[in-house]
Design a protein around this motif. Structure first.
Motif, short mmCIF file in Angstrom:
data_model
loop_
_atom_site.label_atom_id
_atom_site.label_comp_id
_atom_site.label_asym_id
_atom_site.label_seq_id
_atom_site.Cartn_x
_atom_site.Cartn_y
_atom_site.Cartn_z
N GLY A 49 33.61 1.69 96.33
CA GLY A 49 33.96 2.70 95.33
C GLY A 49 33.33 2.41 93.99
N GLY A 50 33.08 3.46 93.22
CA GLY A 50 32.47 3.31 91.91
C GLY A 50 31.04 2.82 92.02
N ARG A 89 42.85 3.99 96.51
CA ARG A 89 42.03 4.79 95.59
C ARG A 89 41.91 6.21 96.13
NH1 ARG A 89 36.39 5.60 96.57
NH2 ARG A 89 35.61 4.52 98.43
N THR A 90 41.98 7.19 95.24
CA THR A 90 41.90 8.59 95.63
C THR A 90 40.67 9.27 95.04
OG1 THR A 90 43.31 9.21 93.76
CG2 THR A 90 44.40 8.78 95.87
N LEU A 95 38.34 -0.57 91.48
CA LEU A 95 39.68 -0.93 90.99
C LEU A 95 39.64 -2.21 90.15
CD1 LEU A 95 41.75 -0.15 94.21
CD2 LEU A 95 41.21 1.34 92.29
N HIS A 96 38.53 -2.44 89.47
CA HIS A 96 38.38 -3.66 88.68
C HIS A 96 39.09 -3.56 87.33
CE1 HIS A 96 34.95 -1.09 87.35
NE2 HIS A 96 35.30 -1.56 86.16
N ASP A 97 39.35 -4.72 86.74
CA ASP A 97 39.92 -4.79 85.40
C ASP A 97 38.90 -4.30 84.37
OD1 ASP A 97 42.28 -5.89 86.36
OD2 ASP A 97 41.53 -7.95 86.14
N SER A 109 36.84 -8.62 90.74
CA SER A 109 38.09 -8.10 90.17
C SER A 109 38.68 -7.01 91.05
CB SER A 109 37.82 -7.56 88.77
OG SER A 109 38.98 -6.98 88.22
N ASP A 110 37.84 -6.15 91.57
CA ASP A 110 38.28 -5.07 92.45
C ASP A 110 38.99 -5.63 93.68
OD1 ASP A 110 37.77 -2.08 93.60
OD2 ASP A 110 37.27 -3.55 95.15
N LEU A 111 38.40 -6.62 94.31
CA LEU A 111 39.00 -7.20 95.52
C LEU A 111 40.33 -7.89 95.19
CD1 LEU A 111 35.82 -8.63 97.27
CD2 LEU A 111 37.24 -6.74 98.06
#
Length: 233
Positions: A49-50, A89-90, A95-97, A109-111
């Motif tokens: 993602g991202g 996630r949608t 999902l990182h800081d 960070s995502d993991l």
């Protein structure tokens, strides 16, 4: 989704659920059947993602978008059956800081944040959706991997059999333990499986994986496999 679309999805899900029951007609108890009035909560993880798009298909489509499309369809289908999964996630985001700067820092960070989110769900069971890729284009077929946690192997084997029966009877792949290099699956304490839905490096399978119709079939089959575990015969 219109009424016709809902009926089409329900028909697919019923077919997938029927496949589950044929595969396990005498199942009396299951690993994940609810006890004491409180069942397990399915956590849906769309891999990558991202900025981290994951593998790239033959036509230039990143796996992160395909993963997300399948997970969102799976969430909708399970909702029709009264299920309320936790979706990590949608949208197409990492999902990182906010403090993470480089791509590597963002991936790490995502993991870490995904693991933390999963661990914070009571009675969680993880289903992580990914796409496969290889240098040789001849390889194809979905494959399920399982975490080194109690109950994971049983769910993986059941899901692998269901995917084969419902979508690809010639697929000889077997459920396998996940390599310990896969951070997410090796750092959770709950049952978890990772589904490689197909090979983006195979022309025929890549074309299927990019279509909404096949993504819905995949989602319906995954839903059918899961529902037989939470609603045992």
């Amino acid at each position: 989704m219109g009424k016709a679309g809902h009926w089409a999805v329900l028909a697919l899900l019923l077919a997938a659920t029927t496949a589950c029951l044929i595969l396990h007609p005498g199942r009396e108890t299951t690993v994940f059947s609810p006890t004491g009035g409180s069942g397990y909560t399915l956590v849906l993880d769309a891999g990558h993602g991202g900025e981290d798009g994951g593998a790239v298909s033959l036509t230039g489509v990143p796996e992160s978008g395909i993963n997300l499309d399948i997970v969102l369809k799976l969430d909708q289908i399970l909702g029709l059956y009264g299920q309320a999964p936790v979706v990590l996630r949608t949208s197409d985001i990492s999902l990182h800081d906010e403090s993470a700067d480089t791509l590597r820092e963002k991936k790490v960070s995502d993991l870490h944040n995904r693991v933390s989110a999963i661990e914070n769900v009571e009675n969680a069971v993880l289903l992580s959706v990914h796409q496969n890729n290889f240098t040789n284009s001849k390889y194809h077929g979905a494959q399920v991997f399982f975490a080194p946690t109690s109950g994971s192997q049983e769910l993986a084997v059941h899901t692998q059999e269901t995917l084969r029966a419902a979508l690809d009877p010639d697929n000889a792949r077997q459920a396998k333990p996940i390599p310990d290099t896969v951070y997410l699956m090796s750092h959770i304490s709950c049952p978890g499986i990772l589904i490689e839905c197909g090979f983006l490096s195979n022309p025929e399978e890549e074309a299927l994986l990019r279509t909404s119709g096949y993504q819905t079939k995949l989602a319906a089959t995954m839903a059918g496999a899961w529902l037989q575990y939470v609603w045992p015969a």
